[in-house]
Design a protein around this motif. Structure first.
Motif, PDB file in Angstrom:
ATOM      1  N   GLY A   1      35.602 -23.806  34.360  1.00 62.74           N
ATOM      2  CA  GLY A   1      34.261 -23.243  34.371  1.00 62.74           C
ATOM      3  C   GLY A   1      33.238 -24.265  34.801  1.00 62.74           C
ATOM      4  O   GLY A   1      33.506 -25.468  34.825  1.00 62.74           O
ATOM      5  N   PRO A   2      32.045 -23.812  35.137  1.00 62.85           N
ATOM      6  CA  PRO A   2      30.990 -24.725  35.583  1.00 62.85           C
ATOM      7  C   PRO A   2      30.453 -25.554  34.427  1.00 62.85           C
ATOM      8  O   PRO A   2      30.766 -25.303  33.249  1.00 62.85           O
ATOM      9  N   SER A   3      29.616 -26.507  34.761  1.00 64.76           N
ATOM     10  CA  SER A   3      28.982 -27.337  33.741  1.00 64.76           C
ATOM     11  C   SER A   3      28.181 -26.455  32.788  1.00 64.76           C
ATOM     12  O   SER A   3      27.459 -25.550  33.214  1.00 64.76           O
ATOM     13  N   GLY A   4      28.325 -26.710  31.492  1.00 64.50           N
ATOM     14  CA  GLY A   4      27.604 -25.944  30.495  1.00 64.50           C
ATOM     15  C   GLY A   4      28.335 -24.710  29.994  1.00 64.50           C
ATOM     16  O   GLY A   4      27.821 -23.991  29.129  1.00 64.50           O
ATOM     17  N   SER A   5      29.547 -24.461  30.491  1.00 62.13           N
ATOM     18  CA  SER A   5      30.287 -23.265  30.074  1.00 62.13           C
ATOM     19  C   SER A   5      31.031 -23.456  28.761  1.00 62.13           C
ATOM     20  O   SER A   5      31.547 -22.489  28.199  1.00 62.13           O
ATOM     21  N   GLY A   6      31.119 -24.695  28.264  1.00 67.88           N
ATOM     22  CA  GLY A   6      31.737 -24.933  26.964  1.00 67.88           C
ATOM     23  C   GLY A   6      33.119 -25.546  27.006  1.00 67.88           C
ATOM     24  O   GLY A   6      33.826 -25.552  25.996  1.00 67.88           O
TER      25      GLY A   6
END
Length: 405
Positions: free
Chosen positions: A49-54
């Motif tokens: 997932g992208p940055s900030g997705s956990g």
């Protein structure tokens, strides 16, 4: 703190050898950016997932459970507990906020669920814990009196009394303490012990790995164990999480196991530029060790000249081809190594790697995990490069959430 059990799986070693304890699900009921999330975990799992997705917070939660399973105190596991509390979580009437994490561990005792509620504010403490199997509660703790530094615990007995009650510390995982508290005289107590020990064995042996190329380029002074002589190593010859002491470990592994070293050299041919005949450690006149690639034509390239991607690839390949005796981990001393599973946590697993290196590393990881040598949980920006590898569980946080609890 390390918890040593009076009872071990040696009572049924054959069952454990066939069915090593392993974490099959990670639950983040309320942790950082996750709510009501349950993530399946296989031998090789990639959070994408992208940055900030956990992605990183999922790995952080797993590592926290591992530390708690080893008997660590909450303050050491969660040095910044407020960061683990969901951003929109509201405090109750007593200004309390917290988070909840858990996992399922499969093995000889069957699927066992562990769920933990942690109070982060105003004081860090365990507010509740539950250990269950097939719907039967084996251990349950609750914070009954906020003024006492203890939780009230009850565990399954199935003897003259159905449960046993006693206080436990509110700063440690009760499951990790049970082997020291339960006598194992009744069938119910033996079930509690088997479940608790299964969870502890599955969680304990974790190696959090994030190679740091800048530190790997520095020479390693063996006398001090640190890059450039900057401090003593906790265990000489064991690879640190940042792979700072790569040269020292290469010198050791090259002499200890020729077969694995040959596999490492083959992996480097697939992921490094130019010819690779060998990889080894050279000792300079000042005693410092430097890792070098033997090009096979009389030329040796110091790894300090390699790019960040090549260095990270080298370090990760070494991790995948070694084991708990080489990596800086805390194995369960009272359980034979053959019955344990080492779990590698690799945040930014694909960082700085090109497509060729990613595919080669995916194939290597799939082979290592398929043999039961290790389990790997990695965080990647995109997992399409691993689609061709066998046995990969991809948790795509950028597109869909896994099922809720």
């Amino acid at each position: 703190m390390t918890v040593h059990s009076r009872r071990t799986f040696a009572q049924d070693p054959a069952a454990l050898a066939r069915d090593k304890p392993r974490v099959t699900e990670l639950r983040l009921s309320a942790f950082a950016g996750h709510r009501a999330a349950a993530f399946p975990l296989g031998p090789l799992t990639l959070f994408a997932g992208p940055s900030g997705s956990g992605k990183s917070s999922a790995l952080r939660a797993y590592e926290a459970l591992a530390l708690l399973g080893a008997g660590a105190e909450l303050v050491d596991v969660f040095p910044q507990p407020a960061r683990c509390v969901p951003e929109r979580a509201r405090a109750d009437g007593q200004a309390r906020r917290g988070f909840r994490i858990g996992c399922t561990v499969d093995g000889p005792a069957g699927p066992v669920r562990l769920d933990v509620a942690v109070q982060a504010e105003p004081e860090l403490r365990i507010a509740g814990e539950r250990l269950t199997r097939d719907g039967l509660t084996l251990l349950e703790t609750a914070l009954r009196d906020p003024g006492r530094r203890a939780v009230q615990a009850s565990w399954h007995t199935a003897g003259a009394a159905p449960v046993t009650r006693a206080p436990l510390p509110d700063d440690r995982l009760g499951t990790a303490l049970l082997p020291l508290r339960v006598a194992g005289k009744t069938d119910g107590q033996r079930l509690v012990l088997a479940a608790a020990e299964q969870v502890v064995v599955a969680l304990r042996s974790v190696f959090a790995c994030d190679p740091r190329p800048a530190r790997m380029r520095e020479p390693v002074t063996v006398a001090s164990g640190g890059p450039g002589g900057a401090g003593a190593s906790a265990s000489a010859g064991r690879l640190l999480g940042g792979c700072d002491n790569l040269a020292e470990v290469l010198r050791r592994t090259r002499s200890e196991c020729g077969n694995r070293h040959a596999q490492l050299v083959a992996a480097l041919r697939a992921g490094c530029s130019g010819p690779v005949a060998d990889v080894l450690a050279e000792q300079a006149g000042d005693g410092a060790l430097r890792a070098v690639l033997d090009r096979g034509d009389g030329v040796r390239t110091c790894v300090g000249r390699l790019g960040d991607g090549e260095l990270r690839y080298l370090a990760l390949a070494l991790v995948l081809l070694t084991g708990p005796r080489v990596l800086e981990v805390d194995p369960v001393a009272e359980v034979p190594e053959a019955y344990q599973s080492l779990t590698v946590l690799a945040d930014g697993f694909d960082r700085c790697l090109d497509q060729r290196q990613k595919r080669a590393l995916a194939d290597l990881a799939a082979r290592a995990c398929g043999r039961g040598h290790i389990r790997l949980i990695g965080a990647v920006a995109d997992a399409t490069w691993a689609a061709a590898a066998d046995g990969v569980t991809v948790v795509d946080l950028g597109r869909t959430r896994c099922r809720g609890m």
